[in-house]
Structure formats: C-alpha cells, structure tokens
Write an enzyme that holds these catalytic residues in place. Structure first.
Site, PDB file in Angstrom:
ATOM      1  N   CYS A 238     -48.196 -26.046 -25.233  1.00  0.00           N
ATOM      2  CA  CYS A 238     -47.657 -27.160 -26.035  1.00  0.00           C
ATOM      3  C   CYS A 238     -47.439 -28.427 -25.203  1.00  0.00           C
ATOM      4  CB  CYS A 238     -46.374 -26.734 -26.747  1.00  0.00           C
ATOM      5  SG  CYS A 238     -44.999 -26.278 -25.678  1.00  0.00           S
ATOM      6  N   HIS A 286     -40.450 -25.843 -27.303  1.00  0.00           N
ATOM      7  CA  HIS A 286     -41.739 -26.151 -27.930  1.00  0.00           C
ATOM      8  C   HIS A 286     -41.776 -27.607 -28.359  1.00  0.00           C
ATOM      9  CE1 HIS A 286     -45.540 -25.128 -29.774  1.00  0.00           C
ATOM     10  NE2 HIS A 286     -45.168 -25.709 -30.893  1.00  0.00           N
ATOM     11  N   HIS A 298     -49.881 -29.938 -32.679  1.00  0.00           N
ATOM     12  CA  HIS A 298     -49.305 -29.186 -31.560  1.00  0.00           C
ATOM     13  C   HIS A 298     -50.206 -28.011 -31.197  1.00  0.00           C
ATOM     14  CE1 HIS A 298     -47.262 -25.699 -33.904  1.00  0.00           C
ATOM     15  NE2 HIS A 298     -48.140 -26.261 -34.694  1.00  0.00           N
TER      16      HIS A 298
END
Length: 322
Positions: A238, A286, A298
């Site tokens: 990420c 994240h 993402h």
C-alpha cells in the site's frame, strides 16, 4: 466396561468439521489484514537498515582514507628520523671539533634543526590522525552493531508476515476447487456491488498539477498485484504505491504508512481533494489515494491487485496532503 470404552473411540477420534467457505474466507482475510502491520514495520526496519548501511559504508571509506594518510606520514617520518640519526647522533662539541669550517658546522646545525622541526610536526600530525582513526573505528563498530540488530529485526518481521501468509495459503489449499471457485465468485460479486474495479483505465478527474501526475501514475498500475514490501514497478504494497505515485510527480515521500502520515499536512474528510493520501484503520496500517467521487485507489492485500474502491469500504482514519 472395555467394550464400552472401545465403542467410544470412533466418536472421540472423529475430525472436527471442516470450516465453511465463508468461514475460510473470513479467516484468510483476517490473516491478510493481520499481516499488514508487521509488513509496515518490516518496511520501516528496512529503511533504517539502508540508512545504517550507508553510514557504515561512509565510516569505512573515512577509515581507509585516514589509514592512507597515516601510511604517507610514516613514509615521511622514516627518512627524517634517519637524517637526524646521521646528522645529530654525534655530540655537538665533537662535531665542531671535527669540522674544519665553523660556518659549515653552523649551516649543518641549522639544517638539523629544520629536520627535527619537520619530524616533530609530522609526528604530531600522525598522533592526531591516530586518535581520529581510533574514534572512527569505535563509531564504525557501533554502527555495525546497530546494523546487525536491524537485520535481525527485519528477519523477525519477515518471518512474522510469512507465517501469516503461509497459514492463509494452507487454509485456501484445504478447500476443493469448487469451493475456491465459489469464494472467488462471491468476492467478485461483492466487489462489483461495492464499485471496486481493478481494470486498467486513465484518470480523468478534476485533479491538476502534481496531484494529477501522481494519480495518472497510480491508474497506470491498476491490475498489478499486491506484494508485501514492494515498491514497484511490477507489484506494490500500500505505501509502496502511494510513495511511487507521488515520486512520479516529483514529490519524495517516506517509505511507510506511519512515516507518510507524519510527513503530510492533515486534511479533514470533508476537505478531501484528489491525490490526498487516505489512511484506514489507524495511522500505520493501510493507505491509498483519494481519486474523487468518494473513491480511492490502493494496493489492498496479498492475493488482490491494485484497485479502485469506495472510500468507506474500510474504516476511515485520516487524510494528508503531500
């Protein structure tokens, strides 16, 4: 009693019922989610490791240069010491007696004085250099120790991540082909319902300048696989994706989710603009990039690809603007 005990054995040895497809899926997703935090910790340790490796390399270069300087000083001091021995090893009164010309003796004495001065200066320089090199060696030893500690910590985090991923793979492998197909179909339906997309496309939203350049890059990565610890170009985790996207726009971001969160200017959810970095769950687990219309791009988790998903598909924590 014996017969009764025997009759109980089949019941006691029965295997526990296999988990259902939904149960396996939830367990796998939980393991993937749990792997994200140690992945980011691993990324942070790896960054520290690179920094320490650079410091160790620099220290070793300085040591090599200083050692060369000491070697050169030793080469200078050697002839000077020999000259002093040849010229100054005899008592001055004897030298005057042996010299047929007092002026010649005085000239030689003056030369000897200069030679002694040069030798003393060279010795002082070498002593100073030796003190410096001793300090450099001590510093280098400390940096090497720190480097070894970070290597050990990185290996520990890597093992932690791989253990979770291995457990997830074992769960998936325990399913039949039909069960896996059903689970994938369920996931695809959920993604379609939620508006998740990982098909290649071009960003055509309202962003401009560097934010548009970052989003153009991110969109070009749609469909590429998530891989923990990766910063591209063929796969990403990420923070690897967000960092690479903004780097393509000429903005250097730190490596991890936590570092990117700390470095950015915080913006409220109501003030989001395309290109802002979104943080879900907390400030170190994240992240992704806002693309507009309540959606974000993402790199989700192991087993999935870079995708566009609803902003609220995960618990929103914060946003920052590079």
């Amino acid at each position: 009693m014996a017969a009764g005990a025997v009759s109980l054995l089949p019941t006691q040895s029965q295997a526990a019922p296999k988990p259902t497809v939904d149960e396996v899926r939830k367990q796998v997703e939980q393991l993937y989610e749990e792997a994200e935090a140690p992945t980011e910790e691993y990324n942070a340790v790896r960054e520290e490791q690179k920094k320490l490796q650079g410091e160790v390399d620099s220290a070793q270069d300085r040591l090599a240069r200083k050692q060369q300087e000491i070697n050169e000083l030793r080469e200078k001091i050697g002839p000077l010491a020999a000259a002093q021995y040849r010229s100054g090893g005899i008592d001055p009164s004897v030298q005057l007696f042996l010299s047929g010309d007092p002026d010649d003796y005085l000239d030689r004495a003056e030369m000897l004085g200069r030679t002694s001065d040069r030798q003393a200066e060279a010795l002082r320089a070498m002593q100073s250099m030796q003190r410096e090199i001793a300090q450099e060696r001590a510093t280098a030893a400390q940096q090497l120790k720190a480097l070894e500690e970070t290597r050990a910590k990185a290996a520990e985090k890597k093992e932690e991540v791989q253990a979770k991923l291995t457990k997830a793979r074992k769960l998936l492998n325990s399913m039949t082909a039909a069960q896996r197909a059903r689970m994938e179909a369920d996931q695809e339906r959920e993604d379609a319902t939620a508006g998740v997309s990982d098909s290649a496309s071009t960003y055509n939203g309202p962003a401009s300048g560097r934010a548009k350049a970052a989003l153009d890059f991110a969109y070009a990565q749609l469909g590429k696989p998530y891989e923990w610890g990766s910063t591209g170009p063929d796969s990403y985790d990420c923070s690897g994706l967000t960092g690479a996207a903004w780097r393509a726009a000429g903005v250097s971001l730190p490596r991890t989710v936590k570092q990117q969160y700390d470095a950015g200017r915080k913006v409220a959810k109501s003030d989001l603009q395309p290109g802002d970095i979104i943080y879900w769950y907390n400030d170190n687990q994240h992240n992704g990039m806002y693309v507009g219309n309540g959606k974000a791009i993402h790199a989700p988790r192991t087993g999935k690809n870079v995708e566009i998903a609803p902003l609220d598909s995960m618990p929103f924590f914060a946003a920052s603007r590079p």
